[in-house]
Design a protein around this motif. Structure first.
Motif, mmCIF file in Angstrom:
data_model
loop_
_atom_site.group_PDB
_atom_site.id
_atom_site.type_symbol
_atom_site.label_atom_id
_atom_site.label_comp_id
_atom_site.label_asym_id
_atom_site.label_seq_id
_atom_site.Cartn_x
_atom_site.Cartn_y
_atom_site.Cartn_z
ATOM 1 N N GLU A 77 38.669 97.983 49.550
ATOM 2 C CA GLU A 77 37.292 98.131 50.038
ATOM 3 C C GLU A 77 36.775 99.532 49.746
ATOM 4 O OE1 GLU A 77 36.702 97.203 54.099
ATOM 5 O OE2 GLU A 77 36.926 95.039 53.827
ATOM 6 N N ASP A 78 37.611 100.536 50.013
ATOM 7 C CA ASP A 78 37.223 101.921 49.732
ATOM 8 C C ASP A 78 36.962 102.111 48.241
ATOM 9 O OD1 ASP A 78 37.608 102.626 52.430
ATOM 10 O OD2 ASP A 78 39.723 103.078 52.081
ATOM 11 N N GLY B 295 37.762 94.333 46.705
ATOM 12 C CA GLY B 295 37.178 94.759 47.968
ATOM 13 C C GLY B 295 37.356 93.780 49.105
ATOM 14 N N THR B 296 38.017 92.649 48.845
ATOM 15 C CA THR B 296 38.174 91.662 49.914
ATOM 16 C C THR B 296 39.470 91.828 50.684
ATOM 17 O OG1 THR B 296 39.150 90.071 48.349
ATOM 18 C CG2 THR B 296 36.759 89.967 48.703
ATOM 19 N N SER C 154 42.062 101.745 50.529
ATOM 20 C CA SER C 154 42.018 100.294 50.414
ATOM 21 C C SER C 154 41.167 99.877 49.223
ATOM 22 C CB SER C 154 41.443 99.686 51.693
ATOM 23 O OG SER C 154 40.049 99.993 51.794
ATOM 24 N N LEU D 243 30.525 100.178 53.280
ATOM 25 C CA LEU D 243 30.375 98.959 52.504
ATOM 26 C C LEU D 243 29.364 98.011 53.143
ATOM 27 C CD1 LEU D 243 31.756 98.302 49.835
ATOM 28 C CD2 LEU D 243 33.386 96.885 51.081
ATOM 29 N N ARG D 244 29.238 98.058 54.468
ATOM 30 C CA ARG D 244 28.278 97.198 55.166
ATOM 31 C C ARG D 244 26.835 97.590 54.867
ATOM 32 N NH1 ARG D 244 32.293 98.093 58.789
ATOM 33 N NH2 ARG D 244 31.163 99.813 59.780
#
Length: 452
Positions: A121-122, A437-438, A119, A17-18
């Protein structure tokens, strides 16, 4: 050079994600918001009720469904969610690929993320990757899938979603590559529904999603697929493009540096994207010139031959569509509706509207001609000339359709569309989706979007 599936597999496996720019993540959340909104708008439709019955018979389970109380097995949840997102033809489109990217990428990412305990995020990362690869795979065809009779959403969407599913399954690069190779034998979707308004197109993203989940599962046990699934002599492009020249390596141009997700357009109207610039042109002329529908003598629409085959042929049927889906792919009907109603909303595709004598009268006045200056497939251009009974000739060209990256819908536009689709539930649901995603798990994210 390594096989294209291998390059994509390596890219997807190493991307976090970064690595995704904030602009791309923000746009992805807006696309997710739009997808959830159109899914909620579809929950009471007849096609949804039939899809619910079929999905329940295929695979009961514990996964939630958008806007509904149903619980289904992962593949069937993905299928039904895709029908909900795509069924009203109000969902996003990657314009150069002519592919409804979210309709496959979001349902398969939800299903796989919940299945594998991932998650939020995933989930967001997989959704981004699913859109990105679907868009790139579709763009290689330069509109040629349509010309051959295939729906790109069922083709490109299967490949992109297989990447998302394999990523969430925790597969390494070669497993993500294998998932693409396997799904190539499942990617499908023919355009014959255009002849009579059949409902099969509504299933195309759902089949792509279920195929992706199936392919990722087989890849996880080491099932081999053909190495050159894209570029081989019997690969995707060789078998699905008739006269279009193609270079499969275009799918890799700028991979990870130029994000195709940003070229995904949110729809302002609930109809085939090919008709939108015409609706805009007619509505602008109607407002600016102040004429009445009864003043119209003829309406001449210039359009590229490929979209014309979808929304103008056969012309007599398009002038009198038989159901709402038929009407969504009818330029004459949509032109008539805009002239008669001064708008194009979901209300223009009800049974009452399909039988409206004024809309049907105006649809008979629509003439179709080739547009030699069209920017298709990079943009869905439109040119309209309206001749009035007093002899005036009114002209407007929309070279680039609204929603295009050159004319994007604003965040306020997307929020307003979402509010219109959800009504009183809009605000808390909107904030939940925009926070994707947070924090939290994918399961928690999906449960909050399920009807109580």
């Amino acid at each position: 050079m390594p096989a294209i599936a291998d390059v994509i597999g390596e890219f997807a496996a190493r991307t976090t994600l970064r690595d995704v720019p904030d602009e791309v993540l923000g746009r992805a959340r807006h696309l997710a918001l739009d997808s959830v909104g159109v899914a909620f708008a579809a929950v009471d439709q007849e096609f949804t009720q039939r899809a619910r019955k079929a999905a329940a018979a295929l695979g009961p389970g514990d996964q939630p469904v958008l806007g509904l109380p149903d619980r289904l097995a992962p593949r069937e949840a993905a299928l039904l969610n895709a029908v909900l997102v795509h069924g009203l033809d109000f969902d996003d489109t990657h314009l150069p690929a002519i592919t409804h990217v979210s309709a496959t990428a979001l349902p398969v990412s939800l299903a796989a993320a919940i299945q594998h305990g991932r998650s939020a995020e995933d989930l967001l990362l997989a959704y981004v990757l699913g859109i990105e690869i679907s868009a790139r795979v579709g763009t290689v065809a330069h509109g040629g899938f349509h010309a051959t009779g295939f729906h790109p959403t069922g083709l490109a969407g299967a490949f992109g979603s297989s990447v998302a599913a394999a990523k969430l399954a925790g597969l390494p690069a070669d497993g993500i590559a294998e998932s693409q190779r396997i799904v190539g034998s499942m990617a499908s979707g023919i355009l014959e529904f255009l002849s009579d308004g059949a409902w099969t197109k509504r299933l195309h993203p759902g089949w792509a999603a279920t195929s992706a989940l199936t392919a990722a599962t087989f890849a996880s046990v080491g099932w081999p697929g053909p190495e050159e699934v894209y570029e081989g002599r019997y690969g995707l492009y060789a078998t699905h493009l008739r006269d279009t020249e193609w270079d499969a390596t275009e799918a890799l141009d700028g991979l990870g540096e130029r994000w195709e997700l940003l070229a995904t357009a949110v729809k302002p109207y609930p109809s085939c994207h090919f008709t939108h610039a015409f609706a805009d042109a007619i509505l602008v002329l109607k407002e600016s010139e102040g004429f009445a529908a009864s003043d119209v003598e003829t309406v001449r629409c210039l359009i590229h031959e490929t979209p014309a085959a979808a929304v103008c042929e056969p012309i007599e049927r398009k002038r009198r569509p038989q159901d709402d889906y038929d009407a969504k792919f009818s330029l004459p009907f949509i032109a008539g509706a805009c002239l008669a109603r001064d708008r194009l909303t979901l209300d223009e595709f009800t049974p009452e509207s399909l039988a409206d004598p004024e809309i049907l009268r105006l649809a008979q006045l629509v003439e179709i001609a080739d547009d030699p200056d069209s920017r298709f497939p990079q943009a869905y251009s439109a040119e309209v000339e309206i001749v009035l009974t007093d002899g005036r000739r009114l002209h407007r060209r929309e070279d680039v359709n609204r929603g295009h990256t050159d004319r994007p819908l604003s965040e306020a536009d997307i929020r307003a569309k979402f509010t219109g689709n959800l009504g009183e539930r809009a605000q808390p649901t909107m904030e939940h989706v925009l926070a994707l995603g947070t924090a939290g798990s994918a399961a928690e994210f999906a449960e909050a979007l399920r009807a109580a």
